[in-house]
Motif scaffolding. Structure first.
Motif, short mmCIF file in Angstrom:
data_model
loop_
_atom_site.label_atom_id
_atom_site.label_comp_id
_atom_site.label_asym_id
_atom_site.label_seq_id
_atom_site.Cartn_x
_atom_site.Cartn_y
_atom_site.Cartn_z
N LEU A 180 2.92 14.00 -1.36
CA LEU A 180 4.27 13.33 -0.82
C LEU A 180 4.46 11.82 -1.45
O LEU A 180 5.88 11.63 -1.98
CB LEU A 180 4.27 13.29 0.71
N CYS A 181 3.70 10.84 -1.38
CA CYS A 181 3.94 9.70 -2.13
C CYS A 181 4.27 9.90 -3.84
O CYS A 181 5.22 9.36 -4.04
CB CYS A 181 2.72 8.77 -1.79
N GLY A 213 7.90 9.16 -5.40
CA GLY A 213 8.06 8.40 -6.61
C GLY A 213 8.65 8.79 -7.90
O GLY A 213 9.17 8.32 -8.39
N LYS A 214 8.36 10.27 -7.78
CA LYS A 214 9.09 11.05 -9.08
C LYS A 214 10.43 11.23 -8.66
O LYS A 214 11.22 11.19 -9.72
CB LYS A 214 8.40 12.61 -9.02
N MET A 215 10.92 11.32 -7.56
CA MET A 215 12.50 11.60 -7.20
C MET A 215 12.75 10.13 -7.92
O MET A 215 14.25 9.95 -8.28
CB MET A 215 12.67 11.79 -5.99
N VAL A 216 12.51 8.90 -7.18
CA VAL A 216 13.01 7.64 -7.37
C VAL A 216 12.97 7.31 -8.93
O VAL A 216 14.01 6.75 -9.57
CB VAL A 216 12.30 6.44 -6.78
N ALA A 217 11.97 7.56 -9.87
CA ALA A 217 11.92 7.69 -11.27
C ALA A 217 12.89 8.33 -11.88
O ALA A 217 13.61 7.94 -12.82
CB ALA A 217 10.69 7.88 -11.77
N ILE A 233 4.29 3.50 -3.21
CA ILE A 233 4.38 3.73 -1.67
C ILE A 233 2.99 4.06 -1.31
O ILE A 233 2.76 3.53 -0.05
CB ILE A 233 5.20 5.21 -1.66
N GLU A 234 2.12 4.47 -2.18
CA GLU A 234 0.73 4.91 -1.44
C GLU A 234 0.12 3.33 -1.29
O GLU A 234 -0.59 3.40 -0.07
CB GLU A 234 -0.02 5.56 -2.61
N LYS A 235 0.12 2.57 -2.15
CA LYS A 235 -0.44 1.27 -1.77
C LYS A 235 0.17 0.67 -0.69
O LYS A 235 -0.44 -0.03 0.16
CB LYS A 235 -0.34 0.29 -3.16
N PHE A 236 1.43 0.58 -0.45
CA PHE A 236 2.07 0.12 0.57
C PHE A 236 1.88 0.61 1.86
O PHE A 236 1.64 -0.12 2.82
CB PHE A 236 3.74 0.08 0.41
N ASN A 237 1.69 1.99 1.97
CA ASN A 237 1.06 2.53 3.19
C ASN A 237 -0.17 2.31 3.63
O ASN A 237 -0.33 1.94 4.73
CB ASN A 237 1.14 4.13 2.74
N ASP A 238 -1.16 1.73 2.76
CA ASP A 238 -2.35 1.52 3.07
C ASP A 238 -2.40 -0.02 3.55
O ASP A 238 -2.92 -0.51 4.23
CB ASP A 238 -3.42 1.35 1.46
N ALA A 239 -1.51 -0.78 2.71
CA ALA A 239 -1.18 -2.33 3.23
C ALA A 239 -0.80 -2.27 4.71
O ALA A 239 -1.41 -2.94 5.50
CB ALA A 239 -0.41 -3.28 2.22
N LEU A 240 0.26 -1.45 4.95
CA LEU A 240 0.80 -1.27 6.18
C LEU A 240 -0.28 -0.91 7.51
O LEU A 240 -0.33 -1.49 8.58
CB LEU A 240 2.00 -0.49 6.57
N LEU A 241 -0.99 -0.12 7.05
CA LEU A 241 -2.25 0.66 7.94
C LEU A 241 -3.39 -0.48 8.19
O LEU A 241 -3.81 -0.81 9.24
CB LEU A 241 -2.62 1.69 7.50
N ALA A 242 -3.59 -1.14 7.13
CA ALA A 242 -4.57 -2.25 7.06
C ALA A 242 -4.03 -3.41 7.94
O ALA A 242 -4.77 -4.05 8.75
CB ALA A 242 -4.84 -2.85 6.00
N LYS A 243 -2.70 -3.78 7.91
CA LYS A 243 -2.32 -4.93 8.60
C LYS A 243 -2.30 -4.21 10.18
O LYS A 243 -2.58 -5.13 11.25
CB LYS A 243 -0.91 -4.75 8.46
N GLN A 244 -2.12 -3.02 10.64
CA GLN A 244 -2.12 -2.76 11.97
C GLN A 244 -3.61 -2.75 12.39
O GLN A 244 -3.65 -3.21 13.67
CB GLN A 244 -1.56 -1.25 12.10
N LEU A 245 -4.50 -2.52 11.89
CA LEU A 245 -5.88 -2.33 11.93
C LEU A 245 -6.23 -3.90 12.30
O LEU A 245 -6.84 -4.25 13.15
CB LEU A 245 -6.86 -1.85 11.09
N TRP A 246 -5.84 -4.87 11.25
CA TRP A 246 -6.07 -6.29 11.36
C TRP A 246 -5.50 -7.00 12.68
O TRP A 246 -6.11 -7.70 13.40
CB TRP A 246 -5.63 -6.98 10.25
#
Length: 166
Positions: A60-61, A65-69, A104-117
């Motif tokens: 999905l990510c 990304g392909k659609m935006v590109a 998007i994939e890296k941003f998704n990981d960062a948001l989840l890590a923020k929640q866990l933190w």
């Protein structure tokens, strides 16, 4: 929230929303700076709330990304256009030669890590207490993989442990 086996189907509405926005903008002849603003402020912001709770599928990510590109390199016509540089290079910050568009994939990981933190540093929050009592019976369970019966939210959060440990 119950999420079945098909994550593509559950989170497909995000892809549909982004596609609808991009299709609406394709009719207009937009300059590159206007395209960049629309991509950053609207297309990449649509899945933010969902990404802060759930890990989106990689497929999905990549599709988003392909659609935006395609929107970035196209000029409103239906024919395909040449992509003059990789989307990975374009997702770098402006100071490093990119557009500053989020991966998007890296941003998704960062948001989840923020929640866990947040759950780890503020143990008195209701969400922290509920998740700890449900999934972390002992402190030793932190290093183990989440149980198969755990929710997709917990599996998503625990998937970012390595990022959080860095």
């Amino acid at each position: 929230m119950l999420i079945g086996r098909s994550k593509q189907q559950v989170f497909g509405y995000i892809k549909a929303k982004v596609q609808d926005k991009l299709q609406g903008w394709k009719r207009h002849l937009l300059s590159p700076p206007r395209k960049a603003v629309l991509i950053k402020s609207v297309a990449m912001a649509l899945p933010t709330y969902t990404m802060s709770c759930f890990k989106l599928p990689k497929v999905l990510c990549k599709d988003i990304g392909k659609m935006v590109a395609k929107f970035w390199w196209g000029n409103g016509e239906s024919k395909r256009r040449m992509h003059w540089t990789s989307w990975e290079k374009m997702s770098h910050v402006k100071g490093r030669g990119g557009l500053g568009v989020r991966d998007i994939e890296k941003f998704n990981d960062a948001l989840l890590a923020k929640q866990l933190w947040r759950m780890l540093t503020q143990p008195n929050l209701l969400v922290s207490r509920v998740m700890r009592s449900k999934y972390l019976g002992r402190a030793q369970d932190w290093d183990k993989d989440p149980p198969k019966a755990s929710s997709w939210i917990w599996k998503s959060l625990m998937g970012t442990r390595k990022l959080l440990n860095k």
